[in-house]
Scaffold this motif. Structure first.
Motif, PDB file in Angstrom:
ATOM      1  N   ALA A  95       0.798  -0.833  -0.382  1.00 34.51           N
ATOM      2  CA  ALA A  95       0.021   0.392   0.432  1.00 34.51           C
ATOM      3  C   ALA A  95       0.996   1.030   0.040  1.00 34.51           C
ATOM      4  CB  ALA A  95      -1.145   0.073   1.019  1.00 34.51           C
ATOM      5  N   LEU A  96       2.164   1.305   0.739  1.00 34.27           N
ATOM      6  CA  LEU A  96       2.860   2.147   0.492  1.00 34.27           C
ATOM      7  C   LEU A  96       3.986   2.003  -0.287  1.00 34.27           C
ATOM      8  CD1 LEU A  96       2.921   2.240   4.850  1.00 34.27           C
ATOM      9  CD2 LEU A  96       1.744   3.669   2.861  1.00 34.27           C
ATOM     10  N   PHE A  97       4.931   1.212  -0.525  1.00 34.62           N
ATOM     11  CA  PHE A  97       5.446   1.232  -1.185  1.00 34.62           C
ATOM     12  C   PHE A  97       5.726  -0.429  -2.554  1.00 34.62           C
ATOM     13  CE2 PHE A  97       7.127   2.201   2.972  1.00 34.62           C
ATOM     14  CZ  PHE A  97       7.866   3.806   2.528  1.00 34.62           C
ATOM     15  N   SER A  98       6.178   0.067  -3.812  1.00 40.94           N
ATOM     16  CA  SER A  98       6.511  -0.832  -4.651  1.00 40.94           C
ATOM     17  C   SER A  98       7.537  -1.473  -4.883  1.00 40.94           C
ATOM     18  CB  SER A  98       5.347  -0.880  -5.438  1.00 40.94           C
ATOM     19  OG  SER A  98       6.142   0.674  -6.605  1.00 40.94           O
ATOM     20  N   ARG A  99       8.361  -2.393  -5.321  1.00 35.58           N
ATOM     21  CA  ARG A  99       9.205  -2.688  -5.763  1.00 35.58           C
ATOM     22  C   ARG A  99       9.833  -2.793  -7.188  1.00 35.58           C
ATOM     23  NH1 ARG A  99       8.672  -9.705  -5.543  1.00 35.58           N
ATOM     24  NH2 ARG A  99      10.520  -8.795  -5.388  1.00 35.58           N
ATOM     25  N   MET A 100      10.984  -2.216  -6.801  1.00 35.31           N
ATOM     26  CA  MET A 100      11.979  -1.672  -8.464  1.00 35.31           C
ATOM     27  C   MET A 100      11.752  -2.836  -9.299  1.00 35.31           C
ATOM     28  SD  MET A 100      13.020   1.140  -7.812  1.00 35.31           S
ATOM     29  CE  MET A 100      14.687   1.537  -8.573  1.00 35.31           C
ATOM     30  N   PRO A 101      11.936  -2.154 -10.403  1.00 33.89           N
ATOM     31  CA  PRO A 101      11.504  -3.383 -11.691  1.00 33.89           C
ATOM     32  C   PRO A 101      13.053  -3.534 -11.264  1.00 33.89           C
ATOM     33  CG  PRO A 101      11.555  -1.335 -11.769  1.00 33.89           C
ATOM     34  CD  PRO A 101      11.461  -1.130 -10.839  1.00 33.89           C
ATOM     35  N   THR A 102      13.048  -5.454 -12.231  1.00 35.52           N
ATOM     36  CA  THR A 102      14.291  -6.167 -11.688  1.00 35.52           C
ATOM     37  C   THR A 102      15.369  -5.677 -13.211  1.00 35.52           C
ATOM     38  OG1 THR A 102      12.869  -7.443 -13.359  1.00 35.52           O
ATOM     39  CG2 THR A 102      13.554  -8.282 -10.749  1.00 35.52           C
ATOM     40  N   HIS A 103      15.952  -5.647 -12.779  1.00 35.08           N
ATOM     41  CA  HIS A 103      17.315  -5.240 -14.047  1.00 35.08           C
ATOM     42  C   HIS A 103      16.859  -5.847 -15.524  1.00 35.08           C
ATOM     43  CE1 HIS A 103      20.449  -3.171 -15.849  1.00 35.08           C
ATOM     44  NE2 HIS A 103      21.150  -4.417 -15.901  1.00 35.08           N
ATOM     45  N   SER A 104      16.506  -5.544 -15.597  1.00 37.58           N
ATOM     46  CA  SER A 104      16.110  -6.561 -17.030  1.00 37.58           C
ATOM     47  C   SER A 104      17.754  -5.392 -18.245  1.00 37.58           C
ATOM     48  CB  SER A 104      15.041  -6.692 -17.953  1.00 37.58           C
ATOM     49  OG  SER A 104      14.612  -5.577 -18.325  1.00 37.58           O
ATOM     50  N   THR A 105      18.410  -6.499 -19.550  1.00 41.32           N
ATOM     51  CA  THR A 105      18.850  -5.524 -20.597  1.00 41.32           C
ATOM     52  C   THR A 105      17.709  -6.588 -21.817  1.00 41.32           C
ATOM     53  OG1 THR A 105      20.106  -7.848 -21.074  1.00 41.32           O
ATOM     54  CG2 THR A 105      21.392  -6.519 -19.546  1.00 41.32           C
ATOM     55  N   ALA A 106      17.784  -5.056 -22.683  1.00 41.98           N
ATOM     56  CA  ALA A 106      16.636  -5.258 -23.974  1.00 41.98           C
ATOM     57  C   ALA A 106      17.487  -6.105 -24.891  1.00 41.98           C
ATOM     58  CB  ALA A 106      16.570  -4.060 -24.159  1.00 41.98           C
ATOM     59  N   THR A 107      16.072  -6.886 -25.625  1.00 39.53           N
ATOM     60  CA  THR A 107      17.253  -7.995 -26.219  1.00 39.53           C
ATOM     61  C   THR A 107      16.535  -7.529 -27.811  1.00 39.53           C
ATOM     62  OG1 THR A 107      16.650 -10.277 -25.324  1.00 39.53           O
ATOM     63  CG2 THR A 107      17.582 -10.072 -27.663  1.00 39.53           C
ATOM     64  N   VAL A 108      17.330  -6.507 -28.158  1.00 41.16           N
ATOM     65  CA  VAL A 108      17.061  -5.743 -29.774  1.00 41.16           C
ATOM     66  C   VAL A 108      17.378  -6.790 -30.647  1.00 41.16           C
ATOM     67  CG1 VAL A 108      17.655  -3.841 -31.156  1.00 41.16           C
ATOM     68  CG2 VAL A 108      17.697  -3.745 -28.395  1.00 41.16           C
ATOM     69  N   GLU A 109      17.502  -7.053 -32.003  1.00 46.30           N
ATOM     70  CA  GLU A 109      17.359  -7.841 -33.280  1.00 46.30           C
ATOM     71  C   GLU A 109      18.985  -6.493 -33.608  1.00 46.30           C
ATOM     72  OE1 GLU A 109      16.049  -9.628 -36.621  1.00 46.30           O
ATOM     73  OE2 GLU A 109      14.570 -10.386 -34.901  1.00 46.30           O
ATOM     74  N   ARG A 110      19.814  -7.302 -33.970  1.00 49.42           N
ATOM     75  CA  ARG A 110      20.657  -6.371 -34.727  1.00 49.42           C
ATOM     76  C   ARG A 110      20.893  -6.533 -36.266  1.00 49.42           C
ATOM     77  NH1 ARG A 110      23.521  -3.379 -30.909  1.00 49.42           N
ATOM     78  NH2 ARG A 110      23.480  -4.946 -28.631  1.00 49.42           N
ATOM     79  N   SER A 111      20.463  -5.943 -36.973  1.00 48.08           N
ATOM     80  CA  SER A 111      20.633  -5.739 -38.470  1.00 48.08           C
ATOM     81  C   SER A 111      22.490  -5.052 -39.048  1.00 48.08           C
ATOM     82  CB  SER A 111      19.167  -6.178 -38.741  1.00 48.08           C
ATOM     83  OG  SER A 111      19.068  -4.313 -39.128  1.00 48.08           O
ATOM     84  N   SER A 112      23.117  -5.466 -40.238  1.00 48.91           N
ATOM     85  CA  SER A 112      23.890  -4.700 -40.629  1.00 48.91           C
ATOM     86  C   SER A 112      23.547  -3.967 -41.842  1.00 48.91           C
ATOM     87  CB  SER A 112      24.719  -6.221 -41.316  1.00 48.91           C
ATOM     88  OG  SER A 112      24.197  -6.876 -42.224  1.00 48.91           O
ATOM     89  N   SER A 113      24.504  -2.944 -41.789  1.00 45.14           N
ATOM     90  CA  SER A 113      23.426  -2.202 -43.118  1.00 45.14           C
ATOM     91  C   SER A 113      23.788  -3.053 -44.193  1.00 45.14           C
ATOM     92  CB  SER A 113      24.680  -0.346 -42.945  1.00 45.14           C
ATOM     93  OG  SER A 113      25.471  -0.986 -42.970  1.00 45.14           O
ATOM     94  N   ASP A 114      23.055  -2.268 -45.307  1.00 43.44           N
ATOM     95  CA  ASP A 114      23.433  -2.102 -47.122  1.00 43.44           C
ATOM     96  C   ASP A 114      24.969  -2.560 -47.187  1.00 43.44           C
ATOM     97  OD1 ASP A 114      19.980  -0.928 -47.906  1.00 43.44           O
ATOM     98  OD2 ASP A 114      20.453  -2.753 -47.670  1.00 43.44           O
ATOM     99  N   ALA A 115      25.377  -2.040 -46.238  1.00 35.40           N
ATOM    100  CA  ALA A 115      27.026  -1.204 -46.976  1.00 35.40           C
ATOM    101  C   ALA A 115      27.739  -2.603 -46.516  1.00 35.40           C
ATOM    102  CB  ALA A 115      27.079   0.227 -46.381  1.00 35.40           C
TER     103      ALA A 115
END
Length: 101
Positions: free
Chosen positions: A78-98
């Motif tokens: 009621a007074l406090f909430s948990r901190m979000p857990t640390h997470s790393t974003a999983t980003v799909e990486r692509s190479s440029s056309d060059a």
């Protein structure tokens, strides 16, 4: 030590203090009574957690939140909430056309 966030920019804490008609100093004394080590939470820390101004603090140690919650005889969620857990974003990486051959 884990951190927690105060709910509603501290409004639930302010409401609990008002319901019990406690000052910051009185709440601080009550936290000393529930603290097994007898240290409690300082009035200044309680002021930062209940405050609205530039000195207000959004997060605190789990132990501090527990002592305040116990002293107010209220529910932690009621007074406090948990901190979000640390997470790393999983980003799909692509190479440029060059880079493609």
């Amino acid at each position: 030590m884990p951190k927690v966030l105060r709910n509603g920019e501290g409004q639930p804490l302010r409401d609990a203090l008002e319901r019990q008609q406690l000052t910051l100093d009185q709440l601080s004394e009550k936290t000393k009574q529930v603290d097994p080590e007898g240290r409690g939470v300082s009035p200044a820390t309680i002021a930062r957690l209940t405050g609205r101004g530039t000195t207000a603090r959004e997060r605190t140690e789990l132990r501090t939140a527990w002592l305040i919650t116990e002293a107010l005889d209220d529910r932690m969620h009621a007074l406090f909430s948990r901190m979000p857990t640390h997470s790393t974003a999983t980003v799909e990486r692509s190479s440029s056309d060059a880079e493609e051959e």
